[in-house]
Design an enzyme around this catalytic site. Structure first.
Site, short mmCIF file in Angstrom:
data_model
loop_
_atom_site.label_atom_id
_atom_site.label_comp_id
_atom_site.label_asym_id
_atom_site.label_seq_id
_atom_site.Cartn_x
_atom_site.Cartn_y
_atom_site.Cartn_z
N PRO A 275 0.84 -1.21 0.00
CA PRO A 275 0.00 0.00 0.00
C PRO A 275 0.87 1.25 0.00
O PRO A 275 1.82 1.35 0.78
CB PRO A 275 -0.78 -0.11 1.31
CG PRO A 275 0.09 -0.93 2.20
CD PRO A 275 0.83 -1.88 1.30
N CYS A 345 0.68 30.43 -13.79
CA CYS A 345 0.26 31.03 -15.06
C CYS A 345 0.02 29.99 -16.14
O CYS A 345 0.75 29.91 -17.12
CB CYS A 345 1.29 32.05 -15.50
SG CYS A 345 1.27 33.45 -14.40
N GLU A 346 -1.00 29.16 -15.93
CA GLU A 346 -1.45 28.20 -16.94
C GLU A 346 -2.93 28.00 -16.73
O GLU A 346 -3.39 27.92 -15.58
CB GLU A 346 -0.73 26.85 -16.76
CG GLU A 346 0.72 26.90 -17.15
CD GLU A 346 1.30 25.53 -17.48
OE1 GLU A 346 0.54 24.62 -17.84
OE2 GLU A 346 2.52 25.41 -17.37
#
Ligand code: PLP
Length: 417
Positions: A275, A345-346
């Protein structure tokens, strides 16, 4: 502090009585906040998954590599899976001994394998080619092989790692070649492993995949361990009432399979599971600050300082994180669809699209993304030259311990020559 939306952290006393506004003031925004109690609880669930005696959960440390958290996981008696020399280094630094580590790399150079061989760390190879390389580097040694059982599962195409369409594992049809290579290099196959994918919420495919790994196991005589893989899912949609993976049922389904295999094989081989996310995921809330709200072409936006450099999962896997909103003042919280965005900035920098959240959310409120403890900080970057956040741990007694510093401007230039 008042929670305008979401009750998970209140119900679990997640912040241990601390005011989150104070924590943000002290350690900066955004901030990864971990809860020790939840982390330990998840470790124990995995540790006691089955009653079969020779059973060890291996925490897959790529999900979260903070050594203070690793120390807790080690204290709880888990072993660890590592994917690279860097992860081996961190695991050893956290107190794991080489015998407690299992190296499961894929497509690695000889130096990586030697790093593990020199430290006596059991290694699993992922192809005939890498088996040959291993044999050349460590003739006469012990090795493990990752097989691809032909079934896959997962929440997103990018995390399905079993089945016909993935790069992982050795196809069982190559077993004769495997045997030839083992003989050529006088290697002992000490273990086999698989990992069919990530985030299953229904144990059925996991149990189904056991048939093929165990039938592969029967074709080798000297196995010390069989590793059944990870992918145990956590309920990311708690606010919609999503049920937990039924660990008890999974354990009960596993147990008879393991003991009847051991009986047939004539040896109590060690069974392992891997896990990753299940262990730290729910022990973490990523808290940031609401920096602006606005309406653009009928869409209402909440801007905050959690960009995708801090939490990659939404942009990378379209993944959902429940959101809680905290305010200093108690206020009405009528819900409406809000799109939550970060400061990168996208245009893909979106944490949640049209999520039903309090319309009264304003600049200065805090926003918490739940279940951020796995593939959160470990995938964070300094993109846009924004700092990776600090990490703090809320102890069992509610005391706060800082377990990682926030990046600084010097960190941004450190490796430039
Ligand atoms: C990533 C990985 C895991 C853990 O996956 P989770 O989705 O975090 O459970 C287990 N085994 C291997 C080989 C892995 O690469």
């Amino acid at each position: 502090m008042h929670s305008l939306h979401g009750s998970y952290t209140t119900e679990t006393n997640f912040y241990g009585g601390n005011d989150v506004f104070d924590l943000i003031e002290q350690y900066g925004s955004p901030l990864y906040i971990y809860n020790e109690n939840i982390l330990r609880t998840r470790c124990r669930e995995m540790k006691h998954l089955v009653s079969y005696e020779n059973f060890v959960p291996h925490y897959s440390i790529k999900a979260n590599t903070n050594i203070h958290l690793l120390k807790i996981v080690h204290e709880e008696g888990l072993h660890a899976d590592v994917m690279s020399p860097g992860e081996i280094y961190l695991a050893l630094e956290s107190g794991f001994s080489p015998e407690e580590l299992f190296f499961i790399p894929n497509n690695v150079v000889a130096e990586d394998m030697l790093y593990a061989i020199d430290r006596n760390i059991m290694t699993s190879v992922d192809s005939l080619d890498q088996l040959e390389l291993y044999g050349q580097l460590n003739p006469g040694g012990k090795v493990a092989i990752r097989f691809n059982p032909g079934v896959g599962a997962g929440h997103h195409e990018k995390v399905v790692t079993g089945g016909k369409k993935t790069k992982f594992g050795v196809n069982p049809e190559y077993i004769p070649e495997v045997k030839r290579l083992l003989e050529t290099y006088n290697l002992t196959l000490a273990g086999i492993n698989q990992h069919i994918g990530s985030l299953f919420m229904d144990g059925a495919p996991y149990i189904e995949s056991l048939g093929s790994i165990l039938s592969i196991a029967k074709q080798f005589d000297d196995l010390e361990f069989i590793d059944l893989g990870g992918g145990f899912g956590i309920p990311y949609h708690k606010q919609d009432g999503e049920a937990r993976l039924n660990i008890k049922a999974l354990g009960e389904a596993l147990d008879p399979v393991l003991s009847s295999f051991a009986k047939e094989y004539g040896k109590n081989v060690q069974f392992q599971i891997e896990p990753g996310r299940y262990i730290p995921c729910e022990s973490c809330a990523l808290v940031g600050t609401v920096t602006a709200t606005k309406t653009n072409a009928d869409h209402d936006y909440v801007g905050c300082d959690i960009g995708f450099n801090v939490l990659q999962r939404p942009i990378m896997y379209d993944s959902h994180h429940d959101i809680e909103i905290y305010s200093r003042e108690l206020k009405e919280a009528p819900l409406g669809p809000l799109t939550v965005v970060g400061n990168i900035c996208e245009s893909g920098d979106i944490l949640a699209k049209d999520r039903m959240l309090p319309l009264t959310t304003v600049r200065g409120d805090l926003i918490a993304l739940m279940d951020a403890g796995a593939y959160g900080y470990s995938m964070a970057s300094c993109y846009n030259q924004r700092f990776r956040p600090a990490e703090i741990l809320i102890g069992l007694d509610g005391k706060v311990r800082q377990i990682r510093k926030r990046d600084t401007l010097e960190d941004l230039i450190r490796n430039m020559l």
